[in-house]
Design a protein around this motif. Structure first.
Motif, PDB file in Angstrom:
ATOM      1  N   ARG A  21       0.836  -1.199   0.000  1.00 55.69           N
ATOM      2  CA  ARG A  21       0.000   0.000   0.000  1.00 55.69           C
ATOM      3  C   ARG A  21       0.875   1.255   0.000  1.00 55.69           C
ATOM      4  O   ARG A  21       0.654   2.172  -0.774  1.00 55.69           O
ATOM      5  CB  ARG A  21      -0.921  -0.018   1.227  1.00 55.69           C
ATOM      6  CG  ARG A  21      -1.850   1.182   1.324  1.00 55.69           C
ATOM      7  CD  ARG A  21      -2.672   1.125   2.600  1.00 55.69           C
ATOM      8  NE  ARG A  21      -3.498   2.306   2.768  1.00 55.69           N
ATOM      9  CZ  ARG A  21      -4.691   2.467   2.239  1.00 55.69           C
ATOM     10  NH1 ARG A  21      -5.223   1.505   1.510  1.00 55.69           N
ATOM     11  NH2 ARG A  21      -5.362   3.582   2.430  1.00 55.69           N
ATOM     12  N   LEU A  24       2.506   1.741  -3.379  1.00 50.37           N
ATOM     13  CA  LEU A  24       1.578   2.267  -4.384  1.00 50.37           C
ATOM     14  C   LEU A  24       1.328   3.760  -4.181  1.00 50.37           C
ATOM     15  O   LEU A  24       1.209   4.517  -5.153  1.00 50.37           O
ATOM     16  CB  LEU A  24       0.257   1.499  -4.331  1.00 50.37           C
ATOM     17  CG  LEU A  24       0.322   0.042  -4.803  1.00 50.37           C
ATOM     18  CD1 LEU A  24      -1.004  -0.667  -4.523  1.00 50.37           C
ATOM     19  CD2 LEU A  24       0.653  -0.025  -6.299  1.00 50.37           C
ATOM     20  N   ILE A  42      -5.904   6.440 -13.188  1.00 47.08           N
ATOM     21  CA  ILE A  42      -5.721   5.160 -12.500  1.00 47.08           C
ATOM     22  C   ILE A  42      -4.873   4.226 -13.363  1.00 47.08           C
ATOM     23  O   ILE A  42      -4.012   3.495 -12.858  1.00 47.08           O
ATOM     24  CB  ILE A  42      -7.085   4.513 -12.187  1.00 47.08           C
ATOM     25  CG1 ILE A  42      -7.771   5.241 -11.016  1.00 47.08           C
ATOM     26  CG2 ILE A  42      -6.926   3.041 -11.851  1.00 47.08           C
ATOM     27  CD1 ILE A  42      -7.101   5.038  -9.671  1.00 47.08           C
ATOM     28  N   ALA A  46      -1.452   2.285 -12.323  1.00 49.51           N
ATOM     29  CA  ALA A  46      -1.360   0.832 -12.430  1.00 49.51           C
ATOM     30  C   ALA A  46      -0.205   0.417 -13.341  1.00 49.51           C
ATOM     31  O   ALA A  46       0.553  -0.504 -13.022  1.00 49.51           O
ATOM     32  CB  ALA A  46      -2.682   0.278 -12.968  1.00 49.51           C
ATOM     33  N   SER A  53      -5.296  -2.285 -13.672  1.00 51.15           N
ATOM     34  CA  SER A  53      -5.989  -1.145 -13.060  1.00 51.15           C
ATOM     35  C   SER A  53      -6.927  -1.576 -11.950  1.00 51.15           C
ATOM     36  O   SER A  53      -7.003  -0.944 -10.889  1.00 51.15           O
ATOM     37  CB  SER A  53      -6.773  -0.381 -14.133  1.00 51.15           C
ATOM     38  OG  SER A  53      -5.911   0.132 -15.121  1.00 51.15           O
ATOM     39  N   LEU A  56      -5.729  -1.986  -8.242  1.00 50.60           N
ATOM     40  CA  LEU A  56      -5.554  -0.836  -7.355  1.00 50.60           C
ATOM     41  C   LEU A  56      -6.724  -0.697  -6.391  1.00 50.60           C
ATOM     42  O   LEU A  56      -6.562  -0.242  -5.260  1.00 50.60           O
ATOM     43  CB  LEU A  56      -5.409   0.456  -8.167  1.00 50.60           C
ATOM     44  CG  LEU A  56      -4.022   0.792  -8.689  1.00 50.60           C
ATOM     45  CD1 LEU A  56      -4.080   2.038  -9.561  1.00 50.60           C
ATOM     46  CD2 LEU A  56      -3.047   1.010  -7.545  1.00 50.60           C
ATOM     47  N   HIS A  59      -6.687  -1.961  -2.833  1.00 56.52           N
ATOM     48  CA  HIS A  59      -6.031  -1.173  -1.795  1.00 56.52           C
ATOM     49  C   HIS A  59      -6.686   0.193  -1.568  1.00 56.52           C
ATOM     50  O   HIS A  59      -6.661   0.714  -0.456  1.00 56.52           O
ATOM     51  CB  HIS A  59      -4.568  -0.936  -2.174  1.00 56.52           C
ATOM     52  CG  HIS A  59      -3.761  -2.184  -2.311  1.00 56.52           C
ATOM     53  ND1 HIS A  59      -3.231  -2.848  -1.228  1.00 56.52           N
ATOM     54  CD2 HIS A  59      -3.395  -2.893  -3.417  1.00 56.52           C
ATOM     55  CE1 HIS A  59      -2.555  -3.919  -1.656  1.00 56.52           C
ATOM     56  NE2 HIS A  59      -2.639  -3.960  -2.970  1.00 56.52           N
ATOM     57  N   LYS A  63      -8.339   7.351  -6.822  1.00 56.96           N
ATOM     58  CA  LYS A  63      -7.057   8.060  -6.768  1.00 56.96           C
ATOM     59  C   LYS A  63      -7.130   9.205  -5.757  1.00 56.96           C
ATOM     60  O   LYS A  63      -6.104   9.615  -5.198  1.00 56.96           O
ATOM     61  CB  LYS A  63      -6.631   8.563  -8.142  1.00 56.96           C
ATOM     62  CG  LYS A  63      -7.457   9.697  -8.726  1.00 56.96           C
ATOM     63  CD  LYS A  63      -6.832  10.185 -10.030  1.00 56.96           C
ATOM     64  CE  LYS A  63      -7.536  11.431 -10.558  1.00 56.96           C
ATOM     65  NZ  LYS A  63      -6.883  11.971 -11.774  1.00 56.96           N
TER      66      LYS A  63
END
Length: 206
Positions: A21, A24, A42, A46, A53, A56, A59, A63
C-alpha cells in the motif's frame, strides 16, 4: 506446533499488504507531482506499478483516496513538529527559527506531498477542506510566535506578523519546485540557511 507457522505467515502477509500500500502511494505521488493530479489516471498508476488497473481498487477506493493519504500525512507531521517546537518553551527568536527549520526539513520527508500541493492546491483544497483547516492552525501558531517576538522586543516593530508568515511559507513551499533530496545541498543545510536569512530580516536592531 502447527499454529506458529500459520500465524507467522499471516503476519508476513499483513506486513506485505501494508508495504505494498505504501509503495503504491509513493508511485502515485510521484506521478501526481510530475504530471499533476487531474492529468494522472488510474491506468497511469497501475502501469507504473506493473499491475492491472482493477488491482488498485483492492487497496484504494479511488485516486482521491491515494492523494488524501499523502496530504494528511504531511499536515499531521508538520503540525506535530510545530507543536514540539512551541512546547519547548523557547524565546520567540528560537521558536521562529525552529518553525522555519521544521517546515524546510519536510522537503525531504514529504517531498511528493509538497510538490503536488504546490501544483494543485486550488483543486485539492476544494475536495479536501481539511487542508485549509490545517493551514489555519499553522498560521495561528506562527502569528502567536511573531506577535510574542514583537512584544518582547526580540523582533523589529516594523515586522508585520501576517506578511512575515506568508512570505516565509511561500518561500518554503516554492523551494519544492527546485529542491530534490539526495543532491549536493542537504536539507539540513538548506533549513539552516533559510532560517538564518529570514531571522536576519526580522530581528530587532540595537
Amino acid at each position: 506446533m502447527s499454529t506458529t507457522p500459520t500465524r507467522t505467515a499471516a503476519a508476513k502477509k499483513a506486513r506485505g499488504g501494508v508495504d505494498r500500500r505504501g509503495e503504491l502511494i509513493q508511485i502515485a505521488g510521484q506521478l501526481f507531482a510530475e504530471k499533476g493530479f487531474l492529468a494522472t489516471t488510474i491506468r497511469d498508476i497501475a502501469d507504473a506499478a506493473g499491475i492491472q488497473s482493477g488491482s488498485l481498487y483492492y487497496h484504494f477506493e479511488s485516486k482521491e483516496s491515494m492523494v488524501e493519504e499523502l496530504i494528511r500525512q504531511y499536515w499531521t507531521t508538520l503540525l506535530e513538529r510545530y507543536r514540539a517546537v512551541i512546547d519547548a518553551d523557547l524565546d520567540a527568536t528560537e521558536t521562529a527559527r525552529g518553525l522555519i527549520r521544521a517546515s524546510v526539513l519536510l522537503l525531504d520527508e514529504c517531498e511528493l506531498a509538497l510538490r503536488l500541493m504546490l501544483n494543485d492546491w486550488n483543486y485539492l483544497s476544494e475536495i479536501f477542506p481539511f487542508m485549509e483547516e490545517r493551514l489555519e492552525e499553522c498560521r495561528e501558531l506562527w502569528l502567536e510566535t511573531l506577535d510574542r517576538g514583537v512584544s518582547a522586543g526580540e523582533f523589529s516593530t516594523l515586522v508585520d506578523p501576517l506578511i512575515t508568515y506568508r512570505t516565509v511559507m511561500s518561500a518554503v513551499s516554492g523551494t519544492a519546485r527546485w529542491f530534490r533530496p539526495g543532491g549536493q545541498l542537504s536539507v539540513e543545510t538548506l533549513a539552516d540557511e533559510m532560517a538564518s536569512v529570514f531571522m536576519a530580516g526580522i530581528i530587532a536592531r540595537p
